[in-house]
Design a protein around this motif. Structure first.
Motif, PDB file in Angstrom:
ATOM      1  N   PHE A 137     -28.893   4.270  32.454  1.00 12.74           N
ATOM      2  CA  PHE A 137     -27.578   3.698  32.204  1.00 12.74           C
ATOM      3  C   PHE A 137     -26.458   4.527  32.825  1.00 12.74           C
ATOM      4  CE2 PHE A 137     -23.705   3.181  29.692  1.00 12.74           C
ATOM      5  CZ  PHE A 137     -23.565   1.813  29.701  1.00 12.74           C
ATOM      6  N   LEU A 138     -26.665   5.830  32.839  1.00 10.50           N
ATOM      7  CA  LEU A 138     -25.596   6.743  33.273  1.00 10.50           C
ATOM      8  C   LEU A 138     -24.871   6.327  34.564  1.00 10.50           C
ATOM      9  CD1 LEU A 138     -23.938   9.350  33.148  1.00 10.50           C
ATOM     10  CD2 LEU A 138     -25.908  10.586  34.064  1.00 10.50           C
ATOM     11  N   HIS A 140     -23.960   3.676  35.672  1.00 14.10           N
ATOM     12  CA  HIS A 140     -22.968   2.617  35.477  1.00 14.10           C
ATOM     13  C   HIS A 140     -21.591   3.159  35.112  1.00 14.10           C
ATOM     14  CE1 HIS A 140     -21.243  -1.216  34.640  1.00 14.10           C
ATOM     15  NE2 HIS A 140     -20.966  -0.868  33.398  1.00 14.10           N
ATOM     16  N   PRO A 143     -17.886   7.128  38.363  1.00 11.29           N
ATOM     17  CA  PRO A 143     -16.879   6.552  39.251  1.00 11.29           C
ATOM     18  C   PRO A 143     -17.499   6.116  40.571  1.00 11.29           C
ATOM     19  CG  PRO A 143     -16.482   8.902  38.865  1.00 11.29           C
ATOM     20  CD  PRO A 143     -17.624   8.515  38.014  1.00 11.29           C
ATOM     21  N   LEU A 144     -17.085   4.951  41.045  1.00 12.62           N
ATOM     22  CA  LEU A 144     -17.726   4.357  42.220  1.00 12.62           C
ATOM     23  C   LEU A 144     -17.569   5.213  43.462  1.00 12.62           C
ATOM     24  CD1 LEU A 144     -16.577   0.764  41.394  1.00 12.62           C
ATOM     25  CD2 LEU A 144     -18.963   1.417  41.769  1.00 12.62           C
ATOM     26  N   ALA A 146     -16.915   8.560  43.769  1.00 15.33           N
ATOM     27  CA  ALA A 146     -17.617   9.841  43.693  1.00 15.33           C
ATOM     28  C   ALA A 146     -19.101   9.670  43.976  1.00 15.33           C
ATOM     29  CB  ALA A 146     -17.403  10.469  42.316  1.00 15.33           C
ATOM     30  N   PHE A 198     -26.562  -1.138  33.155  1.00 15.33           N
ATOM     31  CA  PHE A 198     -25.702  -1.924  32.272  1.00 15.33           C
ATOM     32  C   PHE A 198     -26.400  -3.223  31.853  1.00 15.33           C
ATOM     33  CE2 PHE A 198     -22.504  -5.444  32.452  1.00 15.33           C
ATOM     34  CZ  PHE A 198     -22.022  -5.283  31.166  1.00 15.33           C
ATOM     35  N   VAL A 201     -29.130  -2.798  29.419  1.00 13.79           N
ATOM     36  CA  VAL A 201     -28.689  -2.672  28.023  1.00 13.79           C
ATOM     37  C   VAL A 201     -28.432  -4.057  27.409  1.00 13.79           C
ATOM     38  CG1 VAL A 201     -26.803  -1.864  26.553  1.00 13.79           C
ATOM     39  CG2 VAL A 201     -27.800  -0.352  28.261  1.00 13.79           C
ATOM     40  N   ASN A 251     -19.199 -10.124  38.813  1.00  8.31           N
ATOM     41  CA  ASN A 251     -18.971  -8.749  39.242  1.00  8.31           C
ATOM     42  C   ASN A 251     -19.256  -8.536  40.727  1.00  8.31           C
ATOM     43  OD1 ASN A 251     -18.002  -7.761  36.830  1.00  8.31           O
ATOM     44  ND2 ASN A 251     -20.027  -7.210  36.065  1.00  8.31           N
ATOM     45  N   SER A 257     -14.681  -1.348  45.530  1.00  7.05           N
ATOM     46  CA  SER A 257     -14.594   0.094  45.737  1.00  7.05           C
ATOM     47  C   SER A 257     -15.809   0.676  46.442  1.00  7.05           C
ATOM     48  CB  SER A 257     -14.389   0.794  44.399  1.00  7.05           C
ATOM     49  OG  SER A 257     -13.228   0.316  43.777  1.00  7.05           O
TER      50      SER A 257
ATOM     51  N   ILE C 202     -13.327   5.669  30.402  1.00  4.24           N
ATOM     52  CA  ILE C 202     -14.168   5.380  31.567  1.00  4.24           C
ATOM     53  C   ILE C 202     -13.410   4.531  32.579  1.00  4.24           C
ATOM     54  CG2 ILE C 202     -16.248   4.165  32.321  1.00  4.24           C
ATOM     55  CD1 ILE C 202     -17.470   4.949  29.580  1.00  4.24           C
ATOM     56  N   ASN C 206     -12.009   6.138  36.153  1.00  5.69           N
ATOM     57  CA  ASN C 206     -12.717   5.635  37.325  1.00  5.69           C
ATOM     58  C   ASN C 206     -11.877   4.752  38.225  1.00  5.69           C
ATOM     59  OD1 ASN C 206     -14.901   6.984  36.388  1.00  5.69           O
ATOM     60  ND2 ASN C 206     -16.080   5.178  35.807  1.00  5.69           N
ATOM     61  N   PHE C 208      -9.893   3.130  41.031  1.00  2.15           N
ATOM     62  CA  PHE C 208      -9.757   3.523  42.431  1.00  2.15           C
ATOM     63  C   PHE C 208      -8.965   2.492  43.231  1.00  2.15           C
ATOM     64  CE2 PHE C 208     -11.412   2.875  46.745  1.00  2.15           C
ATOM     65  CZ  PHE C 208     -10.949   4.028  47.326  1.00  2.15           C
ATOM     66  N   GLU C 224     -10.093  10.148  41.681  1.00  2.00           N
ATOM     67  CA  GLU C 224     -10.929   9.183  42.389  1.00  2.00           C
ATOM     68  C   GLU C 224     -10.297   8.770  43.717  1.00  2.00           C
ATOM     69  OE1 GLU C 224     -14.363   8.473  41.970  1.00  2.00           O
ATOM     70  OE2 GLU C 224     -13.877   6.351  41.864  1.00  2.00           O
ATOM     71  N   ALA C 248     -15.258  15.618  40.279  1.00  2.00           N
ATOM     72  CA  ALA C 248     -14.585  14.411  39.802  1.00  2.00           C
ATOM     73  C   ALA C 248     -15.424  13.695  38.744  1.00  2.00           C
ATOM     74  CB  ALA C 248     -14.316  13.463  40.962  1.00  2.00           C
ATOM     75  N   LEU C 249     -16.724  13.845  38.905  1.00  3.28           N
ATOM     76  CA  LEU C 249     -17.682  13.146  38.058  1.00  3.28           C
ATOM     77  C   LEU C 249     -17.901  13.861  36.731  1.00  3.28           C
ATOM     78  CD1 LEU C 249     -19.894  10.905  38.300  1.00  3.28           C
ATOM     79  CD2 LEU C 249     -21.365  12.642  39.300  1.00  3.28           C
ATOM     80  N   ILE C 252     -16.741  12.638  33.209  1.00  6.40           N
ATOM     81  CA  ILE C 252     -17.461  11.440  32.772  1.00  6.40           C
ATOM     82  C   ILE C 252     -18.840  11.818  32.259  1.00  6.40           C
ATOM     83  CG2 ILE C 252     -18.613   9.375  33.647  1.00  6.40           C
ATOM     84  CD1 ILE C 252     -15.830   8.671  33.450  1.00  6.40           C
ATOM     85  N   VAL C 253     -19.540  12.638  33.019  1.00  4.03           N
ATOM     86  CA  VAL C 253     -20.895  13.016  32.619  1.00  4.03           C
ATOM     87  C   VAL C 253     -20.866  13.805  31.313  1.00  4.03           C
ATOM     88  CG1 VAL C 253     -22.958  14.325  33.254  1.00  4.03           C
ATOM     89  CG2 VAL C 253     -21.761  12.977  34.964  1.00  4.03           C
ATOM     90  N   PHE C 256     -20.264  11.459  28.554  1.00  2.00           N
ATOM     91  CA  PHE C 256     -21.474  10.661  28.366  1.00  2.00           C
ATOM     92  C   PHE C 256     -22.544  11.453  27.626  1.00  2.00           C
ATOM     93  CE2 PHE C 256     -25.548   8.823  29.696  1.00  2.00           C
ATOM     94  CZ  PHE C 256     -25.321   7.495  29.384  1.00  2.00           C
ATOM     95  N   ILE C 263     -21.462   5.140  23.765  1.00  2.89           N
ATOM     96  CA  ILE C 263     -21.017   4.486  24.999  1.00  2.89           C
ATOM     97  C   ILE C 263     -21.927   3.326  25.345  1.00  2.89           C
ATOM     98  CG2 ILE C 263     -20.784   4.788  27.486  1.00  2.89           C
ATOM     99  CD1 ILE C 263     -19.720   7.563  26.974  1.00  2.89           C
ATOM    100  N   VAL C 264     -23.235   3.554  25.259  1.00  2.00           N
ATOM    101  CA  VAL C 264     -24.176   2.479  25.584  1.00  2.00           C
ATOM    102  C   VAL C 264     -23.917   1.293  24.661  1.00  2.00           C
ATOM    103  CG1 VAL C 264     -26.586   1.796  25.623  1.00  2.00           C
ATOM    104  CG2 VAL C 264     -25.920   4.026  26.503  1.00  2.00           C
ATOM    105  N   VAL C 267     -20.352  -0.314  25.611  1.00  2.00           N
ATOM    106  CA  VAL C 267     -20.332  -1.046  26.874  1.00  2.00           C
ATOM    107  C   VAL C 267     -21.254  -2.259  26.797  1.00  2.00           C
ATOM    108  CG1 VAL C 267     -20.862  -0.926  29.321  1.00  2.00           C
ATOM    109  CG2 VAL C 267     -19.743   0.987  28.206  1.00  2.00           C
ATOM    110  N   GLY C 273     -18.310  -5.467  32.300  1.00  2.00           N
ATOM    111  CA  GLY C 273     -18.635  -4.379  33.214  1.00  2.00           C
ATOM    112  C   GLY C 273     -17.396  -3.570  33.502  1.00  2.00           C
ATOM    113  N   VAL C 274     -17.576  -2.412  34.105  1.00  2.00           N
ATOM    114  CA  VAL C 274     -16.422  -1.674  34.613  1.00  2.00           C
ATOM    115  C   VAL C 274     -16.539  -1.644  36.126  1.00  2.00           C
ATOM    116  CG1 VAL C 274     -15.815  -0.303  32.622  1.00  2.00           C
ATOM    117  CG2 VAL C 274     -17.680   0.445  34.072  1.00  2.00           C
ATOM    118  N   GLU C 275     -17.088  -2.707  36.657  1.00  2.00           N
ATOM    119  CA  GLU C 275     -17.278  -2.836  38.099  1.00  2.00           C
ATOM    120  C   GLU C 275     -15.933  -3.018  38.788  1.00  2.00           C
ATOM    121  OE1 GLU C 275     -21.268  -2.990  39.756  1.00  2.00           O
ATOM    122  OE2 GLU C 275     -20.530  -3.041  37.724  1.00  2.00           O
TER     123      GLU C 275
END
Ligand SMILES: Nc1ncnc2c1ncn2[C@@H]1O[C@H](COP(=O)(O)OP(=O)(O)OP(=O)(O)O)[C@@H](O)[C@H]1O
Ligand SMILES: [Mg+2]
Lengths: 326, 374, 276
Positions: A137-138, A140, A143-144, A146, A198, A201, A251, A257, C202, C206, C208, C224, C248-249, C252-253, C256, C263-264, C267, C273-275
């Motif tokens: 999952f991580l 997801h 940041p896109l 990075a 994602f 889940v 999506n 990005s 998140i 994130n 951008f 970002e 930068a990451l 978040i990590v 998490f 978080i799981v 979300v 999504g956070v797409e």
């Protein structure tokens, strides 16, 4: 023993408020009290989402220049210009290619991962997917940009680790992001890496709602293994399949990005090579901010909007026969 | 002190309360009792100012408080499930309403004072509601209601979420507390035993109508309506209809098979029947006086209760309950003759359920009343 | 347990481990590359274990505006979180408990943005921001995200399950709506508060595309967006690119790692999504 003080007149109570606000005023204000509370949120959403949504329609029918000066009504001019652009059609094809690969791949991979992780949860004493679920999952939440950057490195045809491994099997590994043929698959690999956790889940939530009883009943009837999955689990999972399909479509249609970064947006090359990764979202961006053609970009946005609505309707209709709701 | 006048409340077509009026005295423990849905909570909420009545007024100390906010009325309230805030400690729950209105020191002192009154020790005050027992939670809820020294304390079924033994204990705790603090208390319950054992006076409520207001013992001895008769007592009265025959200017009860009963009925001409009620304790297996009457019944079930047993029987299709000696009950067959003394009968009008003036039931009540000087 | 079942079980375990490893590989590879010696990123065979060379991080931190970008991101994210909590709790509460004419319509408007495709709106949003003079400001990265339909929805749902008696009890104690919300409903809605904080963190950290389009001024760029510039600046060094990406990451990590389960759940439970 303590006792309470002798009762006092109402007016002498601590904390009792004097009756300051007249009843009439209270009655007048009361029906609108809610709006006071709703106002901040409503204001933000209206100004930054609903007004733009309306504006989208307006701009599409105008020759619009930023700031509004010198703008004039255009009728369908923007649409005529847009439809005459080969690049617009090309971007639709590119987007379609992206979506048509991503959605089925997402469904298969995330469902498989969900089964795998859930199976682990059933066998483990703690009844959860634990570390493997978290690690899948991580990506997801990363940041896109990075994480795209490391993929650019991994997929580098010369010194990337992907081709280093592939060279052991094939003599001429692909050029990935640098070749027109493999640029889109590269993006798909990244996007799958980033998003299937994602959707996994979501499937896990669907799977969790299937009572163990049903599987046990099937097992008593001698239905097990893949047959049990096909005949019991999958039919009950169709609401999740529908959800994942819709979300994955929406999506991927809007991905920006990662494509921007993977294809070298920082060097002004996004969408390449040779427009092979110029999706609708990228083309809208470039039209507006490289060519300053806001009306055309808005018209394309409107087309995207309409397309998404259509797709959602079609999927809804298509799934209405398949989905089994309890 | 607390006066209700013609309180009426309807929800759509449902009449929740109709014309409730009562005057509650300073320091009194007053119960409102009735079955589920009869409007008890609605009445309490109207007194609190949480709901507005459609009609009628609430006065406190002679001041009409209609339209006042609860906090302006100077009431304290204990809710059905206590409504303690789960994220606050017991102490913070007690001091909730005064926080920010009193200096910190003063507030702490007040909380400590209330805690002492309620016998909550300091360690308890640091716990959250989840970590407290039912009895402790009740005391915290009481503390929250009391800390601003309310003129009237309102309680909505505060014991309903406790199990039976705890309820017993908390009942006596509450009563002891009331005796110490002397706060005027309006207490809502569906359990008539609670109302009987705790109240100075009580109101029996049914379908939004006040059936009777009075001291528990008076309500028990001389129920004003058939409903109150059935509702009060453990178990309540057995009430059934009987025909009335007029002869030489008098009305007499008759059994279904036509046998006259030794009871005269004071009722207007043309009455064809009345409701007859008798307490289970007053039904026996043998005649006990010269004006005894008998009910030929079939036995449905026997419910042993230790020393005594409850015989649930049917008399001409009407349920009748008798409390008899357990040993005698064991001997019973399928049929039983239950005897009663004419003086123990309570009579009610069939249509209105109102009590009819009658014999010994009244006399006894009058005697009891004068004995305690009321 | 039969041999077949044991094989089945351990076989699955192995597949699962491989899958988890595959998904973690890129992040691992960032670490390996960033901590390796200079030039190692371009040599074969590649190093497969992380090194202990942290010079790349020092170069990034000392030799660039890295701290500024991180600060920008932190400021934007923190402010957004506070504002989202504020607006969403108020709106959620109004939807549940306050007199609100046209409640149904307000509800639809407040939640409806979940259905609006963000890519289709970005052009007119740019136009709106232009007219509001928000382009090139911190505000443009905060205010439009200061209220979200999903947070309002979460608060509304949670508030709706709170016993009405709490409200009555507080009213008896003389608390008005605002003070009730502040002292009871909001603190008692802790799970939702956490969820909203995490989701907003998140999404905000994130972001951008939005700052890419709405800002030009590097001094207000979040990390970002700054990565974009690093990508050109460090074109010649995978080691540095990976170092700065990793930096930068990291937040978040880290979050998490601490709040993974929440978080799981958040979300996944929210179906969004956070797409982007
Ligand atoms: N908000 C409301 N809307 C509609 N009807 C209501 C409302 N509140 C109460 N009622 C109705 O009014 C009547 C009295 O309700 P109330 O809650 O006062 O009963 P109660 O005596 O407290 O019962 P219980 O012992 O179950 O608490 C019931 O018939 C109930 O259905
Ligand atoms: Mg009630």
């Amino acid at each position: 023993m303590t006792t309470l003080d002798a009762p006092r007149p109402v007016s002498a109570l601590v904390g009792a408020e004097p009756r300051s606000v007249p009843d009439r005023l209270r009655r007048l204000v009361r029906p609108f009290a809610g709006y006071l509370f709703v106002f901040p949120a409503l204001g933000v959403l209206v100004v930054f989402y609903y007004v733009p949504a309306l504006l989208l329609f307006v701009i599409s029918f105008f020759h619009y220049h930023l700031g509004g000066a010198g703008s004039s009504f255009a009728g369908l001019d923007n649409f005529r210009v847009l439809f005459a652009q080969p690049l617009f059609w090309k971007s639709l094809v590119v987007t379609g290619y992206y979506v048509l690969v991503m959605v089925p791949a997402t469904l298969v991979i995330s469902l498989a991962l969900a089964m795998l992780v859930r199976d682990a949860a059933r066998h483990s004493k703690r009844k959860r997917g634990g570390l493997s679920q978290a690690l899948i999952f991580l990506p997801h939440v990363t940041p896109l940009v990075a994480t795209s950057l490391v993929w650019v490195y991994i997929l580098n045809p010369q010194y990337g680790v992907m081709n280093y491994v592939l060279r052991a099997f094939v003599s001429n590994p692909p050029g990935w992001l640098e070749s027109t043929g493999y640029s889109m698959p590269s993006i798909e690999i990244y996007s799958l890496w980033h998003s299937v956790g994602f959707y996994m889940v979501l499937f896990l939530a669907g799977l969790a709602s299937i009572p163990d009883r049903l599987l046990e009943a099937a097992r008593v009837e001698g239905v097990r293994g893949f047959a049990a999955f096909r005949r019991v689990v999958f039919p009950l999972l169709t609401p999740s399949v529908y959800l994942v399909t819709v979300l994955a479509t929406v999506n991927t249609m809007q991905a920006f990005s990662q494509i921007y970064t993977l294809t070298g947006g920082a060097h002004g090359e996004a969408g390449g090579p040779a427009y092979s990764t110029t999706t609708d979202a990228l083309l809208i961006y470039q039209t507006a901010f490289f060519y300053n053609h806001f009306s055309l970009a808005a018209t394309m946005s409107l087309m995207l909007f309409v397309l998404l609505v259509l797709l959602t309707v079609v999927q809804r209709w298509g799934f209405s026969k398949l989905v089994f709701y309890r | 002190m607390l006066q209700l006048d013609g309180i009426t409340k309807t929800y759509g077509h449902d009449v929740a309360l109709s014309g409730i009026g009562v005057m509650i005295e300073e320091g009194e423990f007053f119960s409102i009792v009735g079955p589920s849905g009869c409007g008890k909570s609605t009445l309490l909420r109207i007194v609190a100012g949480l709901d507005e009545p459609d009609d009628g007024t609430v006065s406190i100390d002679g001041v009409d408080v209609s339209g006042w906010e609860p906090v302006e009325r100077g009431i304290g309230m204990v809710f059905q499930n206590y409504a303690l805030f789960p994220h606050l400690t017991a102490g913070a729950n007690i001091g909730f309403g005064l926080k920010g209105r009193l200096p910190k020191e003063e507030l702490r002192r007040r909380v400590a004072e209330i805690a002492e009154l309620l016998e909550l020790d300091a360690a308890m005050l640091e716990r959250r509601p989840r970590q407290l027992s039912g009895g402790q939670r009740q005391r915290v809820a009481l503390g929250r209601a009391l800390i601003r020294r309310p003129r009237v304390l309102l309680m909505d079924e505060p014991l309903s979420s406790a199990d039976a033994p705890l309820r017993e204990r908390m009942r006596s705790e509450l009563k002891g507390f009331h005796q110490r603090a002397g706060t005027t208390t309006l207490y809502v319950t569906h359990d008539q035993r609670e109302a009987m054992s705790m109240s100075d006076r009580m109101m029996v409520l049914d379908h939004g109508r006040a059936q009777q207001v009075g001291r528990p013992i008076d309500v028990y001895r001389r129920p004003a309506t058939a409903f109150a008769a059935r509702f009060v007592g453990s178990p309540g009265m057995s009430v059934w209809p009987m025909p009335v025959r007029a002869a030489d200017g008098r009305h007499r009860l008759v059994t279904v098979d036509g046998n006259p009963w030794p009871v005269q009925v004071p009722c207007p001409a043309g009455t064809e029947g009345v409701l007859v009620g008798v307490r289970p304790e007053r039904l026996g297996l043998r005649p006990c006086s010269e004006d005894s009457a008998v009910l030929h019944c079939t036995v449905d079930t026997i419910e042993p209760q230790g020393e005594q047993a409850l015989v649930h029987a049917s008399y001409c299709g009407n349920a009748v309950v008798a409390a008899v000696e357990a040993a005698a009950a064991e001997q019973l067959g399928a049929e039983v003759d239950l005897w009663l003394s004419a003086g123990d009968l309570h009579l009610f009008a069939v249509d209105s359920g109102q009590r009819l003036a009658d014999g010994r039931g009244d006399a006894e009540a009058a005697r009891a009343g004068s004995a305690v000087g009321g | 347990m039969s041999a077949r079942r044991r094989l089945h079980r351990y076989g699955l375990g192995a597949v699962r481990a491989i899958a988890a490893a595959a998904f973690s590989f890129p992040l691992y590879w960032m670490l390996v590359t960033a901590t390796g010696p200079r030039g190692a990123a371009y040599r074969f065979p590649p190093r497969i274990l992380p090194g202990l060379d942290f010079h790349s991080f020092v170069t990034v931190i000392d030799g660039s505006n890295w701290a500024r970008y991180m600060l920008n991101s932190t400021f934007i994210t923190a402010t957004t979180i506070v504002l989202v909590l504020f607006t969403s709790a108020l709106a959620g509460w109004a939807l549940v408990a306050l007199p609100l004419g046209l409640r149904g319509a307000v509800f639809i408007v407040l939640l409806g943005t979940m259905l609006l495709p963000e890519q289709a709106l970005i052009i007119p949003q740019y136009v709106v921001n232009f007219h509001l003079h928000l382009l090139n400001t911190y505000a443009v990265m905060i205010v439009p995200f200061a209220a979200t339909s999903s947070s309002i929805f979460l608060f509304r749902q949670y508030f709706a399950t709170m016993p009405a008696e709490w409200r009555d009890a507080a009213r008896v104690e003389g608390l008005g709506n605002l003070r009730y919300l502040w002292r009871v409903a909001f603190p008692a809605a802790k799970p939702v508060v956490f969820t909203v904080i995490l989701l907003t963190f998140i999404a905000s950290w994130n972001q951008f595309q939005w700052p890419l389009i709405m800002t030009q001024n590097p001094s207000i760029a979040p990390i970002e967006l700054a990565l974009n510039q690093y990508q050109s600046a460090y074109e010649a060094s995978q080691r540095l690119i990976n170092a700065v990406s990793l930096l930068a990451l990291l937040p978040i990590v880290a979050v998490f790692a601490v709040a993974q389960r929440h978080i799981v759940g958040a979300v996944g439970g929210l179906d969004t999504g956070v797409e982007g």
